[in-house]
Design a protein around this motif. Structure first.
Motif, PDB file in Angstrom:
ATOM      1  N   GLU A 250      27.620 122.305  41.484  1.00  0.00           N
ATOM      2  CA  GLU A 250      28.338 121.241  42.543  1.00  0.00           C
ATOM      3  C   GLU A 250      28.282 120.011  41.974  1.00  0.00           C
ATOM      4  N   VAL A 251      27.339 119.496  41.272  1.00  0.00           N
ATOM      5  CA  VAL A 251      27.383 118.107  40.520  1.00  0.00           C
ATOM      6  C   VAL A 251      28.741 117.836  39.725  1.00  0.00           C
ATOM      7  N   ALA A 252      28.460 119.028  38.687  1.00  0.00           N
ATOM      8  CA  ALA A 252      29.823 118.996  37.706  1.00  0.00           C
ATOM      9  C   ALA A 252      31.028 118.958  38.452  1.00  0.00           C
ATOM     10  N   PHE A 278      19.262 113.463  37.531  1.00  0.00           N
ATOM     11  CA  PHE A 278      20.132 113.902  36.961  1.00  0.00           C
ATOM     12  C   PHE A 278      20.463 114.316  35.664  1.00  0.00           C
ATOM     13  N   ASN A 279      19.608 113.145  34.811  1.00  0.00           N
ATOM     14  CA  ASN A 279      19.395 113.339  33.406  1.00  0.00           C
ATOM     15  C   ASN A 279      18.635 114.717  33.219  1.00  0.00           C
ATOM     16  N   THR A 286      22.899 121.520  29.920  1.00  0.00           N
ATOM     17  CA  THR A 286      23.830 121.311  28.680  1.00  0.00           C
ATOM     18  C   THR A 286      23.073 120.545  27.568  1.00  0.00           C
ATOM     19  N   GLY A 287      22.052 120.002  27.391  1.00  0.00           N
ATOM     20  CA  GLY A 287      21.446 119.550  26.323  1.00  0.00           C
ATOM     21  C   GLY A 287      21.716 118.162  26.117  1.00  0.00           C
ATOM     22  N   GLU A 292      26.237 111.385  29.087  1.00  0.00           N
ATOM     23  CA  GLU A 292      27.021 112.253  27.680  1.00  0.00           C
ATOM     24  C   GLU A 292      28.047 113.244  28.293  1.00  0.00           C
ATOM     25  N   TYR A 293      27.611 113.855  29.297  1.00  0.00           N
ATOM     26  CA  TYR A 293      28.284 114.967  30.076  1.00  0.00           C
ATOM     27  C   TYR A 293      29.718 114.080  30.668  1.00  0.00           C
TER      28      TYR A 293
END
Length: 355
Positions: A250-252, A278-279, A286-287, A292-293
């Motif tokens: 949902e966030v992505a 969120f971090n 995602t690592g 960064e995302y």
């Protein structure tokens, strides 16, 4: 007066709704009539607030007295039942929090039979199929219906347990593919704090004046904060992973639709998590960090625009959220190993060969 006595007193009032009133009966307690159908119970249209209660007083020998508060017309619904029966399989379009005031109570949730004892709670998500058992035992059960609108930022930021936050966040999502419930057990059986909150909630819903809706919301905040710190509950690893993955999706998706001007503060407001969450979420999935995302999403859009439009590099940089052209060039080269101009030149060369 204690919660148990107060609840039982409510169901002993003289105003009565006879068993012949089928519409009221189906709403308060509908025995199973089909194994192939799922009833959908809606938040009462008559209710002007965001909270209501359904109270069951179950008496050994097969008698049920029940009521809904608030309700335009005061009533007590009474009926006889055969011990051991189940209610019709059903879902809600609201979140339900059930508290066992007295005795014990069994529910079949997603096909699994779960016994709740005095002092325990069950938080059931919208659209989660379940049935209630009516046994031959004295029990008092308080069902609290919570409308989606009650869960704003102020409400959820007072909940300290991340797993409950995850539950509520997924419950409020419009599109999802999991059902969920939480079974709460008190750490201290002698602590009467929760019952004091619940008693205040019932009394306010009986009063149901203009101020009651605001007071009830405050009480629900206290209840959720209390159970998030003073009650124990467990989620399987599989359930936890499903919930986190759904939140991440949902966030992505939201980032993908609003990447140009989005901020982590906006995410925290919209999804009711603190900014650090969120971090942690993005690092797990995602690592990398949230920033960064976001940078990866922006650069992918910039790369696509360079290949499919005639807009200048400066225009594209601004369109994907970067005002500093030099910074955009640097991170673009770091990501793709060539400048934006080279990407466009290479794309043009390919187009010429194809023509």
């Amino acid at each position: 007066m204690f919660l148990k006595e107060y609840c039982m007193d409510i169901t002993r009032k003289t105003t009565e709704c006879k068993e012949s009133d089928k519409n009221m009966g189906r709403r308060v307690m509908c025995p199973e009539y089909s194994i192939n159908q799922i009833d959908v119970k809606s938040f009462p249209k008559e209710e002007r607030g965001e909270v209501f209660i359904l109270l069951w007083n179950i008496e050994a020998g097969g008698h049920l007295a029940a009521t809904i508060k608030p309700y335009p017309q005061e009533f007590i619904y009474q009926c006889e039942y055969t011990p051991g029966i189940t209610t019709q399989l059903h879902t809600h379009d609201y979140i339900e929090l059930a508290y066992i005031v007295e005795g014990k109570f069994c529910q079949r949730i997603m096909g699994k039979d779960i016994l709740f004892k005095k002092g325990e709670l069950c938080l059931i998500d919208k659209n989660c199929p379940h049935q209630d058992f009516l046994e031959e035992a004295d029990s008092v059960v308080l069902f609290i219906g919570l409308a989606n609108e009650i869960f704003d930022e102020v409400m959820v930021r007072n909940i300290e347990e991340e797993k409950i936050l995850n539950f509520l966040q997924t419950a409020l999502m419009k599109q999802k593919n999991i059902n969920q419930y939480l079974h709460f057990k008190p750490k201290n059986q002698e602590d009467g704090t929760l019952e004091r909150y619940l008693l205040g909630l019932v009394q306010e819903l009986e009063t149901n004046d203009t101020a009651a809706a605001y007071i009830c919301k405050g009480i629900i905040m206290r209840i959720l904060h209390h159970i998030s710190t003073e009650y124990e509950f467990n989620l399987s690893n599989e359930e936890r992973k499903k919930m986190k993955w759904l939140i991440f999706e949902e966030v992505a998706k939201y980032i993908g639709e609003n990447y140009r001007n989005i901020t982590v503060k906006e995410l925290a407001t919209r999804f009711h998590f603190n900014e650090d969450y969120f971090n942690r979420l993005f690092r797990e999935k995602t690592g990398g960090t949230y920033l960064e995302y976001l940078q990866e999403v922006r650069l992918k859009h910039a790369h696509r625009l360079l290949r499919t439009t005639d807009e200048s590099v400066e225009e594209i940089a601004e369109q994907v959220g970067y005002q500093n052209k030099g910074y955009f060039y640097k991170i673009f080269v770091d990501r793709y190993g060539m400048t934006p101009a080279k990407v466009r030149k290479k794309t043009d060369a390919v187009k010429q060969l194809m023509n």
